[in-house]
Design a protein around this motif. Structure first.
Motif, PDB file in Angstrom:
ATOM      1  N   ARG A 173       0.834  -1.209   0.000  1.00 10.96           N
ATOM      2  CA  ARG A 173       0.000   0.000   0.000  1.00 10.96           C
ATOM      3  C   ARG A 173       0.868   1.259   0.000  1.00 10.96           C
ATOM      4  O   ARG A 173       0.530   2.251  -0.677  1.00 10.96           O
ATOM      5  CB  ARG A 173      -0.930  -0.024   1.207  1.00 10.96           C
ATOM      6  CG  ARG A 173      -2.101  -0.992   1.048  1.00 10.96           C
ATOM      7  CD  ARG A 173      -2.902  -1.135   2.321  1.00 10.96           C
ATOM      8  NE  ARG A 173      -4.091  -1.966   2.108  1.00 10.96           N
ATOM      9  CZ  ARG A 173      -4.711  -2.642   3.052  1.00 10.96           C
ATOM     10  NH1 ARG A 173      -4.260  -2.575   4.317  1.00 10.96           N
ATOM     11  NH2 ARG A 173      -5.777  -3.367   2.770  1.00 10.96           N
ATOM     12  N   SER A 174       1.977   1.229   0.725  1.00  8.22           N
ATOM     13  CA  SER A 174       2.892   2.372   0.713  1.00  8.22           C
ATOM     14  C   SER A 174       3.482   2.575  -0.678  1.00  8.22           C
ATOM     15  O   SER A 174       3.618   3.704  -1.164  1.00  8.22           O
ATOM     16  CB  SER A 174       4.017   2.157   1.729  1.00  8.22           C
ATOM     17  OG  SER A 174       3.516   2.115   3.048  1.00  8.22           O
ATOM     18  N   LEU A 179       3.592   5.737  -6.143  1.00  5.80           N
ATOM     19  CA  LEU A 179       3.496   5.759  -7.600  1.00  5.80           C
ATOM     20  C   LEU A 179       2.430   6.739  -8.079  1.00  5.80           C
ATOM     21  O   LEU A 179       1.395   6.905  -7.454  1.00  5.80           O
ATOM     22  CB  LEU A 179       3.160   4.363  -8.118  1.00  5.80           C
ATOM     23  CG  LEU A 179       4.274   3.329  -8.053  1.00  5.80           C
ATOM     24  CD1 LEU A 179       3.713   1.936  -8.318  1.00  5.80           C
ATOM     25  CD2 LEU A 179       5.379   3.665  -9.046  1.00  5.80           C
ATOM     26  N   ARG A 180       2.709   7.376  -9.220  1.00  9.23           N
ATOM     27  CA  ARG A 180       1.723   8.235  -9.862  1.00  9.23           C
ATOM     28  C   ARG A 180       1.359   7.623 -11.211  1.00  9.23           C
ATOM     29  O   ARG A 180       2.199   6.990 -11.869  1.00  9.23           O
ATOM     30  CB  ARG A 180       2.272   9.639 -10.053  1.00  9.23           C
ATOM     31  CG  ARG A 180       3.538   9.731 -10.905  1.00  9.23           C
ATOM     32  CD  ARG A 180       4.167  11.091 -10.783  1.00  9.23           C
ATOM     33  NE  ARG A 180       5.420  11.187 -11.518  1.00  9.23           N
ATOM     34  CZ  ARG A 180       6.376  12.066 -11.239  1.00  9.23           C
ATOM     35  NH1 ARG A 180       6.222  12.913 -10.225  1.00  9.23           N
ATOM     36  NH2 ARG A 180       7.482  12.098 -11.942  1.00  9.23           N
ATOM     37  N   PRO A 181       0.106   7.773 -11.664  1.00 15.14           N
ATOM     38  CA  PRO A 181      -0.305   7.185 -12.936  1.00 15.14           C
ATOM     39  C   PRO A 181       0.553   7.711 -14.080  1.00 15.14           C
ATOM     40  O   PRO A 181       0.869   8.909 -14.092  1.00 15.14           O
ATOM     41  CB  PRO A 181      -1.757   7.642 -13.078  1.00 15.14           C
ATOM     42  CG  PRO A 181      -2.199   7.956 -11.684  1.00 15.14           C
ATOM     43  CD  PRO A 181      -0.980   8.499 -11.000  1.00 15.14           C
ATOM     44  N   ALA A 203      -1.612 -12.609  -4.302  1.00 14.75           N
ATOM     45  CA  ALA A 203      -2.839 -12.201  -3.617  1.00 14.75           C
ATOM     46  C   ALA A 203      -2.674 -10.821  -2.987  1.00 14.75           C
ATOM     47  O   ALA A 203      -3.608 -10.006  -2.976  1.00 14.75           O
ATOM     48  CB  ALA A 203      -3.214 -13.233  -2.550  1.00 14.75           C
ATOM     49  N   THR A 204      -1.484 -10.536  -2.479  1.00 17.27           N
ATOM     50  CA  THR A 204      -1.196  -9.227  -1.885  1.00 17.27           C
ATOM     51  C   THR A 204      -1.277  -8.133  -2.932  1.00 17.27           C
ATOM     52  O   THR A 204      -1.911  -7.086  -2.721  1.00 17.27           O
ATOM     53  CB  THR A 204       0.209  -9.241  -1.251  1.00 17.27           C
ATOM     54  OG1 THR A 204       0.300 -10.333  -0.336  1.00 17.27           O
ATOM     55  CG2 THR A 204       0.486  -7.940  -0.519  1.00 17.27           C
TER      56      THR A 204
END
Length: 296
Positions: A173-174, A179-181, A203-204
């Motif tokens: 999640r961090s 990241l930016r699109p 899965a993560t």
């Protein structure tokens, strides 16, 4: 047998790299000249290959999984990149990015300060736009702002196992926040029979990213041998067809797994979390030091 070298930390650049064995934080590093290339070098730690770098040609990528990294990087929009690498060793991929995308700004986090100094002294780290910081990967992630990277790469191993805490849901999640699109997350992991760790890592990723691809040698994917698996994830659509075309036509053809096949591979595996973190897979003794080589 190479002599143990203890005086490698000087920042004064030597006339050329010196093959030998050097003490580092996570064991003993060995620097070997490539017999087939005039200025190419292999860096290993305790017999496990960490990096291969051609100082005359950064586009010469020996390890197969690094070639797959490059295949994906090449599909990002043209121009310089803002990149974060967790795990550096000889900085093979950052050197490639610097050469193929001039003007890129890259930061490397590596927890082994002695190895960083060895690489700096023997192989040089004066790469345009590149900074290397000695820090734990998880700690380093907390220092980065959201939406600041086009590329984030995790390729961090300690004594042949994935560095702790980088495969968890919390870390992922961090990474997604940084990241930016249309930024891309690339991760190299290893696994063997049954792919139990890879399934949980998949899965993560699927818990966090809507787009995920897996690139792997068919024998590794079927669990017939221990080896590298490259995961690609993004919040934006991935150029799957082009990546699949390039990997299928490589000298060592690689499967590109997506969609329903990827969901089937994940099965009912649970994401990895800080509270439920399985041990990183250990390579079998008979291939220790070889599983990361591009030519096996």
């Amino acid at each position: 047998m190479f002599p143990i070298a203890s005086d490698f930390v000087s920042r004064t650049r030597k006339p050329g790299p010196v093959a030998g064995r050097y003490p580092v934080r996570f064991g003993t590093a060995e620097l070997l000249r490539d017999a087939d290339r005039a200025n190419a070098w292999l860096v290993s730690v305790d017999g496990v290959a960490q990096s291969h770098v051609d100082l005359d040609d950064p586009a010469d990528l020996e390890f197969d999984y690094i070639r797959r990294f490059a295949d994906v990087v090449d599909q990002l929009p043209p121009g310089p990149l803002e990149a974060l690498h967790i795990g550096g060793a000889a900085c093979t991929l950052p050197r490639y990015v610097a050469a193929s995308r001039p003007g890129s700004r890259q930061l490397v986090f590596d927890a082994d300060g002695e190895l960083v100094e060895l690489v700096r002294a023997q192989l040089g780290l004066r790469v345009p736009g590149l900074r290397v910081r000695v820090t734990d990967g998880r700690e380093g992630l907390t220092t980065r702002r959201e939406d600041t990277a086009d590329l984030l790469v995790v390729d961090a191993f300690e004594r042949a196992t994935l560095a702790g805490g980088l495969a968890t849901l919390e870390a992922t999640r961090s990474i997604a926040a940084i990241l930016r699109p249309p930024g891309i997350y690339l991760a190299n992991i290893t696994d063997g029979a049954g792919l139990p760790f890879a399934r949980r890592f998949l899965a993560t990723l699927r818990e966090v990213f809507p787009e995920v691809l897996l690139l792997a040698d068919p024998a590794v994917l079927k669990g017939r041998r221990f080896g590298n698996l490259v995961f690609t994830a993004s919040a934006s659509p991935l150029p799957t067809a082009e990546i699949a075309r390039r990997t299928a036509s490589a000298a060592f053809p690689t499967r590109c797994v997506e969609g329903a096949e990827l969901r089937k591979l994940a099965g009912r595996a649970n994401p990895i979390t800080d509270e439920d973190r399985p041990p990183s897979p250990q390579p079998p003794a008979d291939i220790l030091g070889l599983f990361q080589r591009g030519r096996e």
